[in-house]
Design an enzyme around this catalytic site. Structure first.
Site, PDB file in Angstrom:
ATOM      1  N   GLU A  20      21.402  12.522  -4.374  1.00 31.09           N
ATOM      2  CA  GLU A  20      21.593  13.682  -3.489  1.00 31.09           C
ATOM      3  C   GLU A  20      20.347  14.547  -3.417  1.00 31.09           C
ATOM      4  O   GLU A  20      20.130  15.262  -2.440  1.00 31.09           O
ATOM      5  CB  GLU A  20      22.781  14.517  -3.961  1.00 31.09           C
ATOM      6  CG  GLU A  20      24.133  13.929  -3.612  1.00 31.09           C
ATOM      7  CD  GLU A  20      24.244  13.552  -2.152  1.00 31.09           C
ATOM      8  OE1 GLU A  20      24.277  14.457  -1.304  1.00 31.09           O
ATOM      9  OE2 GLU A  20      24.296  12.342  -1.846  1.00 31.09           O
TER      10      GLU A  20
ATOM     11  N   ARG B 106      -4.839   4.306   8.092  1.00 27.57           N
ATOM     12  CA  ARG B 106      -5.452   3.936   9.381  1.00 27.57           C
ATOM     13  C   ARG B 106      -6.602   4.854   9.772  1.00 27.57           C
ATOM     14  O   ARG B 106      -7.454   4.480  10.576  1.00 27.57           O
ATOM     15  CB  ARG B 106      -4.423   4.030  10.518  1.00 27.57           C
ATOM     16  CG  ARG B 106      -3.262   3.112  10.430  1.00 27.57           C
ATOM     17  CD  ARG B 106      -2.243   3.465  11.505  1.00 27.57           C
ATOM     18  NE  ARG B 106      -2.836   3.513  12.834  1.00 27.57           N
ATOM     19  CZ  ARG B 106      -3.138   2.435  13.553  1.00 27.57           C
ATOM     20  NH1 ARG B 106      -2.896   1.244  13.076  1.00 27.57           N
ATOM     21  NH2 ARG B 106      -3.687   2.564  14.738  1.00 27.57           N
TER      22      ARG B 106
ATOM     23  N   ASP C 102      -7.510   6.026  19.805  1.00 34.31           N
ATOM     24  CA  ASP C 102      -6.395   6.811  19.270  1.00 34.31           C
ATOM     25  C   ASP C 102      -6.672   8.298  19.415  1.00 34.31           C
ATOM     26  O   ASP C 102      -5.783   9.057  19.783  1.00 34.31           O
ATOM     27  CB  ASP C 102      -6.148   6.492  17.787  1.00 34.31           C
ATOM     28  CG  ASP C 102      -5.266   5.260  17.613  1.00 34.31           C
ATOM     29  OD1 ASP C 102      -4.910   4.647  18.641  1.00 34.31           O
ATOM     30  OD2 ASP C 102      -4.960   4.912  16.467  1.00 34.31           O
TER      31      ASP C 102
ATOM     32  N   PRO D 277      14.279  15.677   2.981  1.00 41.01           N
ATOM     33  CA  PRO D 277      14.846  16.059   4.281  1.00 41.01           C
ATOM     34  C   PRO D 277      14.626  17.540   4.596  1.00 41.01           C
ATOM     35  O   PRO D 277      14.675  17.937   5.752  1.00 41.01           O
ATOM     36  CB  PRO D 277      16.338  15.766   4.119  1.00 41.01           C
ATOM     37  CG  PRO D 277      16.454  14.814   2.976  1.00 41.01           C
ATOM     38  CD  PRO D 277      15.299  15.137   2.070  1.00 41.01           C
TER      39      PRO D 277
HETATM   40  C1  9D3 Z   1      24.103  12.373   2.324  1.00 38.92           C
HETATM   41  C2  9D3 Z   1      23.169  13.225   1.542  1.00 38.92           C
HETATM   42  N1  9D3 Z   1      22.707  14.382   2.305  1.00 38.92           N
HETATM   43  C3  9D3 Z   1      23.707  15.447   2.242  1.00 38.92           C
HETATM   44  C4  9D3 Z   1      23.647  16.303   3.454  1.00 38.92           C
HETATM   45  C5  9D3 Z   1      21.465  14.885   1.763  1.00 38.92           C
HETATM   46  C6  9D3 Z   1      20.411  13.848   1.625  1.00 38.92           C
HETATM   47  C7  9D3 Z   1      19.865  13.576   0.393  1.00 38.92           C
HETATM   48  C8  9D3 Z   1      18.893  12.607   0.246  1.00 38.92           C
HETATM   49  C9  9D3 Z   1      19.971  13.127   2.720  1.00 38.92           C
HETATM   50  C10 9D3 Z   1      18.990  12.144   2.570  1.00 38.92           C
HETATM   51  C11 9D3 Z   1      18.469  11.885   1.343  1.00 38.92           C
HETATM   52  C12 9D3 Z   1      17.418  10.848   1.181  1.00 38.92           C
HETATM   53  N2  9D3 Z   1      16.321  11.051   2.126  1.00 38.92           N
HETATM   54  C13 9D3 Z   1      15.109  11.366   1.735  1.00 38.92           C
HETATM   55  O1  9D3 Z   1      14.841  11.422   0.551  1.00 38.92           O
HETATM   56  C14 9D3 Z   1      14.094  11.637   2.731  1.00 38.92           C
HETATM   57  C15 9D3 Z   1      14.136  11.644   4.170  1.00 38.92           C
HETATM   58  C16 9D3 Z   1      15.192  11.366   5.092  1.00 38.92           C
HETATM   59  O2  9D3 Z   1      16.343  11.060   4.768  1.00 38.92           O
HETATM   60  N3  9D3 Z   1      14.903  11.462   6.428  1.00 38.92           N
HETATM   61  C17 9D3 Z   1      13.664  11.801   6.901  1.00 38.92           C
HETATM   62  N4  9D3 Z   1      12.660  12.072   6.074  1.00 38.92           N
HETATM   63  C18 9D3 Z   1      12.915  11.990   4.718  1.00 38.92           C
HETATM   64  S1  9D3 Z   1      11.783  12.306   3.535  1.00 38.92           S
HETATM   65  C19 9D3 Z   1      12.826  11.986   2.303  1.00 38.92           C
END
Ligand code: 9D3
Length: 246
Positions: A115, A153, A168, A88
């Site tokens: 987490e 793709r 595309d 994230p």
């Molecule tokens: C509730 C946990 N969050 C605390 C603020 C942090 C968090 C940790 C792990 C939020 C999501 C995740 C799991 N997500 C991913 O590993 C992830 C992800 C995503 O959630 N949204 C968009 N792209 C990606 S790439 C990896």
């Protein structure tokens, strides 16, 4: 193109990759997929991959050791391929990155769960972190699948018709035009006359105008990023003038 995926859910990743355009590319050997489960690289009887966070707090943290050994197994051929962490906190994945990666010999995609993963693994072993958008998923598997789909793709010979790839790229940065198929008349309305006219120049012009108009209406942020030709600007201006209330 070789994809190595580090994931606690290899069956999910393999199954999802078996479908459609990507599934066919795998069958034809245009892409290769290997999944590496960190749980297979643990050393305790419980096959533990996560532990409690230093400093306290909720949730668990992905441990270094199982990830590091899985990565070593995925990299055993000694070739250098980018190691990309699904995160994230990552840079937003987009079509430009997909295009860049389509020219790489392969990618190693690391899927987090819990987490997060121990920061020392990220600092030492990860080249780049990517996110697919600002929404909360349960882990990196779905983002990894999205990235592999987008990259596959773009590989030569993967799409059924080269025309789709050309189209595309022609539409690059713009939204698609509307599509219609039979029946010509439905309860919901009729197919626009121009598409039934057989006038291919008029059809191409209408479609281009619809793409420009939709992008102008729904995604002005995209329109701001593309360089429009004089012909495109004229098509859009014509649409805007016609849609203006008198
Ligand atoms: C509730 C946990 N969050 C605390 C603020 C942090 C968090 C940790 C792990 C939020 C999501 C995740 C799991 N997500 C991913 O590993 C992830 C992800 C995503 O959630 N949204 C968009 N792209 C990606 S790439 C990896």
């Amino acid at each position: 193109m070789r994809f190595d995926v580090l994931t606690l859910f290899p069956d999910f990743v393999r199954q999802a990759m078996g479908v459609g355009v990507v599934g066919r590319a795998l069958e034809r050997g245009q892409v290769e997929l290997s999944c590496w489960n960190p749980r297979d690289y643990t050393s305790d009887n419980y096959r533990t991959v996560d532990d409690r966070p230093y400093g306290g707090g909720p949730g668990m943290v992905f441990m270094i050791e199982p990830l590091k050994r899985a990565l070593a197994a995925a990299s055993a051929d000694g070739a250098r391929r980018p190691v990309v962490l699904m995160s994230p906190q990552g840079r937003r994945f987009d079509q430009a990155l997909a295009r860049q990666w389509a020219t790489a010999p392969g990618l190693t995609l690391v899927c987090g769960r819990y987490e997060g993963i121990d920061q020392r693994f990220v600092d030492r072993h990860v080249d780049l972190e990517v996110s697919i958008g600002d929404f909360v998923l349960s882990g990196g598997e779905v983002p990894a699948l999205a990235i592999m789909d987008a990259v596959t793709r773009l590989l030569p010979g993967v799409l059924h018709t080269d025309a789709s790839a050309v189209e595309d790229s022609f539409m690059d940065g713009l939204l698609d035009c509307p599509h219609y198929t039979r029946p010509e008349q439905a309860e919901e309305g009729e197919v626009p006359a121009v598409l039934r006219s057989g006038n291919h120049a008029a059809i191409a012009r209408w479609r281009r105008q619809q793409s420009l108009a939709r992008t102008w209406e729904k995604r002005p942020d995209l329109l701001a990023k593309v360089e429009l030709s004089a012909a495109d600007r004229k098509l859009l201006a014509e649409y805007i003038a016609a849609s203006r209330p008198l």
